[in-house]
Design a protein around this motif. Structure first.
Motif, mmCIF file in Angstrom:
data_model
loop_
_atom_site.group_PDB
_atom_site.id
_atom_site.type_symbol
_atom_site.label_atom_id
_atom_site.label_comp_id
_atom_site.label_asym_id
_atom_site.label_seq_id
_atom_site.Cartn_x
_atom_site.Cartn_y
_atom_site.Cartn_z
ATOM 1 N N GLN A 232 5.423 2.777 18.278
ATOM 2 C CA GLN A 232 4.931 3.572 17.213
ATOM 3 C C GLN A 232 4.390 2.927 16.179
ATOM 4 O OE1 GLN A 232 9.170 4.427 16.319
ATOM 5 N NE2 GLN A 232 9.334 5.912 18.242
ATOM 6 N N GLY A 233 3.792 3.389 15.150
ATOM 7 C CA GLY A 233 2.763 2.776 14.081
ATOM 8 C C GLY A 233 2.967 3.882 12.864
ATOM 9 N N VAL A 234 2.867 3.174 11.635
ATOM 10 C CA VAL A 234 3.125 3.709 10.492
ATOM 11 C C VAL A 234 1.826 3.135 9.425
ATOM 12 C CG1 VAL A 234 4.200 4.454 8.425
ATOM 13 C CG2 VAL A 234 5.477 4.603 10.617
ATOM 14 N N ILE A 235 1.256 3.800 8.804
ATOM 15 C CA ILE A 235 0.232 3.383 7.858
ATOM 16 C C ILE A 235 0.489 4.084 6.451
ATOM 17 C CG2 ILE A 235 -2.139 3.138 7.148
ATOM 18 C CD1 ILE A 235 -2.735 2.573 10.180
ATOM 19 N N ASP A 236 0.537 3.052 5.557
ATOM 20 C CA ASP A 236 0.521 3.626 4.223
ATOM 21 C C ASP A 236 -0.391 3.189 3.308
ATOM 22 O OD1 ASP A 236 1.431 3.599 1.297
ATOM 23 O OD2 ASP A 236 3.438 2.997 1.749
ATOM 24 N N GLY A 237 -1.228 4.107 2.738
ATOM 25 C CA GLY A 237 -2.212 3.717 1.831
ATOM 26 C C GLY A 237 -2.510 4.352 0.493
ATOM 27 N N ALA A 238 -3.000 3.795 -0.618
ATOM 28 C CA ALA A 238 -2.945 4.243 -1.900
ATOM 29 C C ALA A 238 -3.909 3.614 -2.652
ATOM 30 C CB ALA A 238 -1.464 4.093 -2.621
ATOM 31 N N LEU A 239 -4.668 4.348 -3.373
ATOM 32 C CA LEU A 239 -5.557 3.707 -4.451
ATOM 33 C C LEU A 239 -4.880 3.866 -6.012
ATOM 34 C CD1 LEU A 239 -8.751 5.443 -3.012
ATOM 35 C CD2 LEU A 239 -8.291 2.892 -3.222
ATOM 36 N N SER A 240 -5.557 3.081 -7.077
ATOM 37 C CA SER A 240 -5.234 3.214 -8.111
ATOM 38 C C SER A 240 -3.529 3.086 -8.599
ATOM 39 C CB SER A 240 -5.701 4.615 -8.790
ATOM 40 O OG SER A 240 -5.878 4.645 -10.404
ATOM 41 N N VAL A 241 -3.056 2.344 -7.975
ATOM 42 C CA VAL A 241 -1.533 2.199 -8.176
ATOM 43 C C VAL A 241 -1.207 1.569 -9.391
ATOM 44 C CG1 VAL A 241 -0.930 2.578 -5.721
ATOM 45 C CG2 VAL A 241 -1.286 0.396 -6.707
ATOM 46 N N GLN A 242 -2.182 0.955 -9.959
ATOM 47 C CA GLN A 242 -1.917 0.282 -11.089
ATOM 48 C C GLN A 242 -1.133 -1.055 -11.265
ATOM 49 O OE1 GLN A 242 -3.953 1.458 -13.777
ATOM 50 N NE2 GLN A 242 -4.427 3.094 -12.345
ATOM 51 N N TYR A 243 -0.021 -1.195 -10.492
ATOM 52 C CA TYR A 243 0.988 -2.278 -10.575
ATOM 53 C C TYR A 243 0.359 -3.563 -9.964
ATOM 54 C CZ TYR A 243 2.578 -1.292 -5.505
ATOM 55 O OH TYR A 243 2.613 -0.930 -4.267
ATOM 56 N N GLY A 244 -0.485 -3.397 -9.095
ATOM 57 C CA GLY A 244 -1.065 -4.736 -8.484
ATOM 58 C C GLY A 244 -1.642 -4.335 -7.125
ATOM 59 N N TYR A 245 -2.220 -5.436 -6.353
ATOM 60 C CA TYR A 245 -2.560 -5.332 -4.939
ATOM 61 C C TYR A 245 -1.566 -5.535 -4.163
ATOM 62 C CZ TYR A 245 -5.233 -5.827 -0.681
ATOM 63 O OH TYR A 245 -5.732 -5.768 0.421
ATOM 64 N N ASP A 246 -1.300 -4.571 -3.213
ATOM 65 C CA ASP A 246 0.094 -4.556 -2.489
ATOM 66 C C ASP A 246 -0.441 -4.762 -0.851
ATOM 67 O OD1 ASP A 246 2.638 -4.580 -1.328
ATOM 68 O OD2 ASP A 246 3.129 -2.784 -2.602
ATOM 69 N N SER A 247 -0.261 -5.469 0.105
ATOM 70 C CA SER A 247 -0.625 -5.657 1.258
ATOM 71 C C SER A 247 0.693 -6.200 2.029
ATOM 72 C CB SER A 247 -1.902 -6.414 1.610
ATOM 73 O OG SER A 247 -2.011 -6.749 2.936
ATOM 74 N N ARG A 248 1.048 -5.615 2.953
ATOM 75 C CA ARG A 248 2.502 -6.064 3.738
ATOM 76 C C ARG A 248 2.478 -5.373 4.953
ATOM 77 N NH1 ARG A 248 7.008 -3.953 0.254
ATOM 78 N NH2 ARG A 248 5.568 -2.723 -0.825
ATOM 79 N N VAL A 249 3.165 -6.011 5.905
ATOM 80 C CA VAL A 249 3.313 -5.587 7.310
ATOM 81 C C VAL A 249 4.741 -5.871 7.764
ATOM 82 C CG1 VAL A 249 2.554 -5.837 9.783
ATOM 83 C CG2 VAL A 249 0.986 -6.023 8.012
ATOM 84 N N GLU A 250 5.298 -4.970 8.551
ATOM 85 C CA GLU A 250 6.686 -5.338 9.356
ATOM 86 C C GLU A 250 6.442 -4.587 10.868
ATOM 87 O OE1 GLU A 250 11.150 -3.102 8.993
ATOM 88 O OE2 GLU A 250 9.669 -2.806 7.335
ATOM 89 N N ILE A 251 6.830 -5.720 11.376
ATOM 90 C CA ILE A 251 6.924 -5.615 12.942
ATOM 91 C C ILE A 251 8.557 -5.632 13.543
ATOM 92 C CG2 ILE A 251 5.962 -6.322 15.051
ATOM 93 C CD1 ILE A 251 4.118 -7.991 13.467
ATOM 94 N N LEU A 252 8.653 -4.566 13.932
ATOM 95 C CA LEU A 252 10.044 -4.319 14.384
ATOM 96 C C LEU A 252 9.978 -4.209 15.939
ATOM 97 C CD1 LEU A 252 13.262 -3.738 13.973
ATOM 98 C CD2 LEU A 252 12.784 -1.195 14.065
ATOM 99 N N GLY A 253 10.830 -5.362 16.425
ATOM 100 C CA GLY A 253 11.001 -5.627 17.925
ATOM 101 C C GLY A 253 12.322 -5.220 18.430
ATOM 102 N N THR A 254 12.671 -5.404 19.668
ATOM 103 C CA THR A 254 13.889 -4.961 20.450
ATOM 104 C C THR A 254 14.831 -6.068 20.116
ATOM 105 O OG1 THR A 254 12.911 -6.128 22.357
ATOM 106 C CG2 THR A 254 12.629 -3.854 22.412
ATOM 107 N N GLU A 255 14.500 -7.331 19.582
ATOM 108 C CA GLU A 255 15.319 -8.229 19.337
ATOM 109 C C GLU A 255 15.198 -8.937 17.892
ATOM 110 O OE1 GLU A 255 14.777 -11.168 22.497
ATOM 111 O OE2 GLU A 255 14.966 -9.443 24.118
ATOM 112 N N GLY A 256 14.521 -8.264 16.939
ATOM 113 C CA GLY A 256 14.305 -8.833 15.881
ATOM 114 C C GLY A 256 13.256 -8.294 15.145
ATOM 115 N N VAL A 257 12.575 -8.907 13.809
ATOM 116 C CA VAL A 257 11.727 -8.248 12.905
ATOM 117 C C VAL A 257 10.936 -9.272 12.461
ATOM 118 C CG1 VAL A 257 13.306 -8.240 10.785
ATOM 119 C CG2 VAL A 257 11.229 -6.758 11.161
ATOM 120 N N ILE A 258 9.544 -9.114 12.095
ATOM 121 C CA ILE A 258 8.898 -10.084 11.227
ATOM 122 C C ILE A 258 8.030 -9.269 10.143
ATOM 123 C CG2 ILE A 258 6.552 -11.205 11.705
ATOM 124 C CD1 ILE A 258 6.951 -11.814 14.320
#
Length: 340
Positions: A232-258
């Protein structure tokens, strides 16, 4: 006999173009910035002066006729990518093309074929693959540290109001292309799989000036995906958010998360008498991915010198464009779109 420097012309003297140009001017081994190109001749001349190079062109075709130029970096609006890349390949120039690769998959195929026929390299500028944190995350994934990845979530939100031409989806393909191409490639790279189906919803919440002329423009988008291996995958995108530049990734596995990404640009923290703690938020992609841009440019030149395929290929660019097309269709039709 020493290694011959690769002479590079940067086509497009905007913000991203100048990042590449400064890298090739002084920081990429075995490379030389030979020229800058921009249809706004004043911008081209101004950039050349800033960079300390003598040669500038107002028409990219002039640069392609320059036998002293070995490679070009294409940093123009997406609608021009296909023609410039095809012409560059036919002129025997290696190409580093900024994302998004093109407006549709057919244009991507033409670019890939032109590079193949001319036996030149075509690299797509997904610079996050060259970011140290992304590379370490990929290594940990491949080593099985969190088991099998099940869900990959990636977001990119920018603070700036879009350039006027971006409001027209016929010219930009919208934020899914301009903002989230990197997220799409991130999901493909980390999953090692292809998108099988997508469902996207979008809206315009912060750019009312675009609503009347461009009713289909959106500044906020959420895309969910299923890959061809069931992940599964999820993408969240936005423009003109004002608060700053925000780039993050989360990888959920069967035995942990990154987790990848940080909200803070600097390490300084301020505590005041009102009992509040403040810390500067990340302000720009130019700061966050500065080292990744350089690593990308270095590898582009190395791939030419070593006569090997680039690490990010035209096919990688085309597969991202296919997801953009499917996502925009999903928004229009309010439907799940299956990719062939």
């Amino acid at each position: 006999m020493g290694v011959k420097d690769i002479n590079v012309a940067v086509i497009g003297a905007g913000r991203a173009g100048l990042i590449h140009a400064h890298n090739f001017r002084k920081s990429v081994p075995y490379a030389r910035l030979a020229a800058v190109v921009d249809p706004n001749r004043a911008a081209a001349e101004r950039a050349a002066k800033e960079l300390g190079v003598e040669t500038w062109y107002g028409d990219y075709r002039e640069a392609l006729r320059d036998d002293g130029i070995d490679a070009v970096v294409v940093v123009t609006p997406t609608i021009y990518h296909r023609d410039i890349v095809v012409d560059a390949a036919r002129a025997g120039k290696h190409v580093l093309c900024e994302k998004p690769m093109a407006m549709n998959a057919e244009e991507c195929e033409a670019m890939i074929e032109a590079a193949k026929d001319a036996k030149v390299n075509l690299q797509i500028a997904f610079m996050r693959r060259f970011d140290a944190s992304f590379q370490e995350a990929k290594a940990r994934l491949d080593a099985g540290e969190i088991g099998e990845p099940v869900l990959i979530r990636s977001l990119t939100r920018g603070p700036s109001t879009p350039q006027p031409w971006m409001y027209d989806l016929k010219k930009s393909n919208g934020p899914l292309a301009e903002v989230n191409s990197h997220d799409i490639d991130t999901l493909r790279w980390f999953s090692g799989a292809e998108f099988a189906e997508v469902y996207a919803i979008a809206g315009n919440y912060r750019c009312p000036e675009a609503a009347e002329t461009y009713p289909d423009f959106y500044d906020n988008v959420l895309l969910t995906a299923r890959f061809d291996d069931g992940r599964q995958g999820v993408i969240d995108g936005a423009l003109s958010v004002q608060y700053g530049y925000d780039s993050r990734v989360e990888i959920l596995g069967t035995e942990g998360v990154i987790f990848i990404g940080q909200l803070h640009e600097k390490t300084i923290v301020t505590a005041r008498r009102n009992k509040e703690i403040t810390r500067p938020f990340m302000n720009s992609w130019r700061h966050l991915y500065k080292d990744a841009y350089l690593a990308e440019d270095i590898d582009f030149v190395q791939s030419i010198l070593e006569q090997r395929s680039p690490k990010v290929t035209g096919r990688d660019g085309m597969m991202a464009v296919k997801v953009v097309e499917a996502g925009n269709r999903s928004i229009r039709e309010s439907a799940v779109i299956r990719l062939s």
